[in-house]
Design a protein around this motif. Structure first.
Motif, PDB file in Angstrom:
ATOM      1  N   LYS A   1       5.913   5.051  10.837  1.00 30.69           N
ATOM      2  CA  LYS A   1       6.621   3.920  10.314  1.00 30.69           C
ATOM      3  C   LYS A   1       7.660   4.577   9.314  1.00 30.69           C
ATOM      4  O   LYS A   1       8.640   3.781   9.048  1.00 30.69           O
ATOM      5  CB  LYS A   1       5.761   2.955   9.321  1.00 30.69           C
ATOM      6  CG  LYS A   1       4.849   2.281  10.222  1.00 30.69           C
ATOM      7  CD  LYS A   1       4.159   1.049   9.726  1.00 30.69           C
ATOM      8  CE  LYS A   1       3.497  -0.042  10.642  1.00 30.69           C
ATOM      9  NZ  LYS A   1       2.381   0.510  11.040  1.00 30.69           N
ATOM     10  N   ASN A   2       7.567   5.862   8.889  1.00 32.28           N
ATOM     11  CA  ASN A   2       8.682   6.381   8.246  1.00 32.28           C
ATOM     12  C   ASN A   2       8.900   7.881   8.479  1.00 32.28           C
ATOM     13  O   ASN A   2       8.540   8.730   7.945  1.00 32.28           O
ATOM     14  CB  ASN A   2       8.132   5.992   6.710  1.00 32.28           C
ATOM     15  CG  ASN A   2       9.062   6.708   5.463  1.00 32.28           C
ATOM     16  OD1 ASN A   2      10.262   7.177   5.971  1.00 32.28           O
ATOM     17  ND2 ASN A   2       8.830   6.827   4.445  1.00 32.28           N
TER      18      ASN A   2
ATOM     19  N   ASP B   1       1.892   9.259   6.624  1.00 28.22           N
ATOM     20  CA  ASP B   1       2.792   8.464   7.274  1.00 28.22           C
ATOM     21  C   ASP B   1       2.896   9.216   8.454  1.00 28.22           C
ATOM     22  O   ASP B   1       3.802   8.709   9.485  1.00 28.22           O
ATOM     23  CB  ASP B   1       4.241   8.527   6.868  1.00 28.22           C
ATOM     24  CG  ASP B   1       4.284   7.712   5.475  1.00 28.22           C
ATOM     25  OD1 ASP B   1       3.789   6.514   5.583  1.00 28.22           O
ATOM     26  OD2 ASP B   1       4.705   8.185   4.210  1.00 28.22           O
TER      27      ASP B   1
END
Ligand code: 6R9
Length: 676
Positions: free
Chosen positions: A515-516, A524
């Motif tokens: 997501k990042n 992450d």
């Protein structure tokens, strides 16, 4: 998120094959001696203590210098484990055992010809042979730390000797499965820029002495055409003296190891002090595109992980005789014939040939002769042994305390035969789910702690935290629903990158769910395995199969694109599509559909030519069940080949609604051809 078809396939599979099964419990006798019996391990290995809990694994090894940092995430998702630590894998697998166990057998080599007798190589002898061969690699072949070497060898004691000699020098080995063709070997030579190829003259397989060196000649030729010069081919002799005359050698390039070794007798090589994060080896595996991926494994993290898995999940103790039947040319052999067991100072069995030749009692005869008590194999071998000799195990006296299955899902009925007939109702079984990329186990029962459930791999092993995502990338927390299995945390056995292709590494294993992408926080970067699975109420994971374009044949990963590319090398072929079809022993087999160029007439000869091309490009393991020469491929209006429809035809399933296709009439024609 891509790979949308996962949920569709898996739900159908669950309905057909898998229903909840009962639990089996490890015996008190097993638990009484198990390496890991304290249930507190799961609390200690909870994410609150991540990554520090992995120091337990690293402390199983001998370091020249301890690490400065357990996990460095500054280049996420290329993680560095035990950063700053200095270590050598060859030292850990050999030298450190000499003080107490130099006379102990490190490797039992079982040749195919029973009259040749079993070779028992002690740790001291392994030390001598690895040092001398390392000296040859350094002084004769000019290899040094960081160089890559391709090894195309059959199962023999010389294969781990070669790997450990490379590791001693810090040379990165890339072992190519012996059954792979010259062309597959050449692809790996070129991708890894190897200027040295190590091979063997010949070996036995199912009653035939196979000339192996010829593949090296061919591989070098193909590599050179692609710009990679191989200036040394080192040829081990399986039959020194006897077979030499049949091995053509090229002057100045090829050398018999057995001759050259004489110049290095008595030499000793100080192991290189490698950084923990330095690569130890490359292992190529299939993926979605035609180009195999060179999975790069590090030194300290990988070795710590496989050592701990050998101790905790394989339950290897110093006095055990451990036999993993896999081929060293696959990751299972690297981690669980060579590095894990030898780092623990165990006795590891290597055998030449196949389990069912000269008869289906061979495996049990070997187990009896060596008093093997830990046995490790794959569902495909279990199915073959069950079919060909279901009564054979009872004829031999051996006692397994522990058995493993790996490589593909195992049907509960096959699991039960394994448990009762092979394990004689005495052995604990672990069904270990993992991958080339993961270095070691991800899901499995911990044998002294968790009950077994036939057909289920089990929960994450201590330290591994799996979860399931749906096709949109949302977590499925409810049990019983299939989706993509992912791992929440990095772990030391995780591969570091794809050799020379960091972008592909990120895009394939993290990109679809990250997501990042800018983040340096491990949280992450969960890992996307590429398998479909579902979690049951009890937290056990049931692996349902690949969701990408990979077919698992006898536990070997083959890319459909690789097979299709091989077919397309035949001039007459216009289009090719491969689908998996179920097979009683192999699990899956490739079925190959081919559309010919305009004006070319289909014939048996042409079908054979295409099949031969696949075997030549990849190896016999990729041989299609059938080559179907079809009038046209079923296609969408945008021109995409509908593999789903072909798959349904091959497996005698429902093709579904085909009226939206560009050419629905061809479906019926193909069905008549295949299902007649
Ligand atoms: C170790 C190895 C990996 C693929 C993997 C999965 C399948 C492996 C399994 C299993 C069900 C198991 N697989 N173990 N499926 N149950 N216990 O096999 O590595 O050759 O890279 O294959 O094999 O589909 O993704 P690799």
């Amino acid at each position: 998120m891509s790979r949308k078809d996962v949920v569709e396939t898996t739900e159908a599979q669950i309905a057909v094959h898998w229903k909840e099964e009962e639990y089996y419990h490890p015996s008190p006798k097993f638990i009484g001696q198990a390496n890991l019996t304290d249930p507190a391990v799961f609390d200690r290995f909870s994410l609150d203590n991540f990554p520090d809990y992995y120091t337990d694994f690293a402390e199983m090894l001998t370091w020249y210098k301890y690490w400065d940092e357990v996990l460095d995430t500054s280049d996420a998702p290329c993680f560095k484990w035990f950063k700053g630590g200095l270590i050598n894998a060859s030292y850990n697998c050999i030298d450190r055992h000499l003080k107490d166990s130099k006379n102990k057998t490190a490797i039992h080599f079982v040749p195919e010809l029973e009259e040749e007798r079993i070779d028992h190589i002690t740790y001291q002898e392994l030390y001598v042979r690895v040092n001398e061969f390392a000296a040859l690699l350094r002084d004769f072949a000019g290899l040094k730390r960081g160089d890559r070497v391709t090894i195309h060898m059959p199962m023999s004691a010389e294969l781990p000797i070669t790997m450990l000699a490379c590791a001693r020098l810090g040379v990165i080995h890339s072992v190519v499965f012996g059954g792979f063709s010259a062309s597959a070997c050449a692809d790996r030579i070129v991708d890894s820029n190897s200027r040295v190829l190590i091979t063997m003259d010949a070996y036995y397989r199912a009653g035939k002495l196979l000339n192996h060196k010829q593949h090296a000649d061919e591989a070098v030729k193909i590599s050179e055409k692609q710009g990679q010069v191989v200036d040394k081919v080192l040829v081990w002799q399986r039959y020194p003296g006897k077979y030499a005359s049949d091995t053509p050698m090229q002057d100045g390039r090829d050398v018999f190891v057995n001759d050259e070794l004489k110049n290095h007798y008595g030499k000793r090589i100080t192991p290189e002090k490698m950084l923990s994060e330095d690569p130890l080896f490359l292992m190529y595996t299939s993926g979605t595109t035609g180009k195999p991926k060179g999975c790069q494994h590090g030194t300290g993290g990988y070795l710590a992980y496989v050592t701990a898995m050998s101790r905790y999940i394989q339950d290897i103790h110093p006095e055990d005789v451990y036999w993993c039947m896999a081929d060293i040319g696959w990751i299972t052999g690297h981690s669980f014939i060579v590095y894990g067991p030898l780092a623990l100072g165990a006795s590891s069995v290597i055998y030449e040939g196949v389990p069912t030749y000269p008869d289906p009692g061979r495996s049990w005869r070997i187990a009896q002769a060596l008093d093997v008590n830990i046995f490790h194999t794959a569902p495909t071998a279990i199915r073959a042994l069950r079919k060909l000799g279901p009564e054979e195990p009872a004829k031999y006296t051996y006692h397994f305390k522990h058995m493993t299955t790996v490589g593909e899902p195992i049907e509960p009925a096959v699991w039960k035969w394994y448990e009762s007939a092979v394990g004689k109702g005495e052995a604990v079984i672990v069904d270990t789910w993992w991958q080339t990329e993961t270095g070691g186990f991800l899901c499995s029962t911990t044998p002294g702690l968790n009950p077994m459930k036939p057909g289920s791999a089990g929960p994450g092993v201590p330290g591994i935290h799996p979860f399931i995502l749906d096709a949109e990338g949302n977590e499925i927390t409810q049990p019983g629903i299939a989706g993509n299995i992912c791992i929440r945390n990095p772990w030391p056995g995780q591969f570091q990158t794809i050799w020379g292709d960091r972008q592909r590494f990120v895009d394939t294993y993290f990109g679809p769910i990250c997501k990042n992408p800018e983040s340096k926080d491990w949280k992450d970067w969960p890992y996307l395995a590429g398998d479909a699975a579902m979690m049951a109420q009890d937290g056990y994971f049931r692996i349902l199969g690949r969701i990408d374009d990979v077919i698992n044949v006898s536990g070997h990963r083959l890319g459909t694109k690789e097979i299709e590319s091989a077919a397309l090398m035949v001039d007459e072929v216009a289009e090719a599509a491969v689908v998996p079809v179920s097979h009683e022993i192999k699990g899956k087999e490739p079925d190959l559909y081919v559309a010919l160029k305009t004006g070319i007439k289909p014939s048996e000869e042409l079908a054979k030519k295409v099949s031969d091309a696949v075997c030549e490009q990849i190896g016999k393991i990729a041989k299609p069940r059938r080559v179907w020469l079809v009038p046209d491929m079923p296609k969408t209006r945008s021109g995409k080949i509908m593999r789903r429809v072909l798959g349904a035809i091959s497996n005698k399933g429902d093709v579904g609604d085909v009226m939206t296709l560009a050419n629905p009439e061809v479906v019926e024609e193909i069905r008549n051809m295949v299902q007649k």
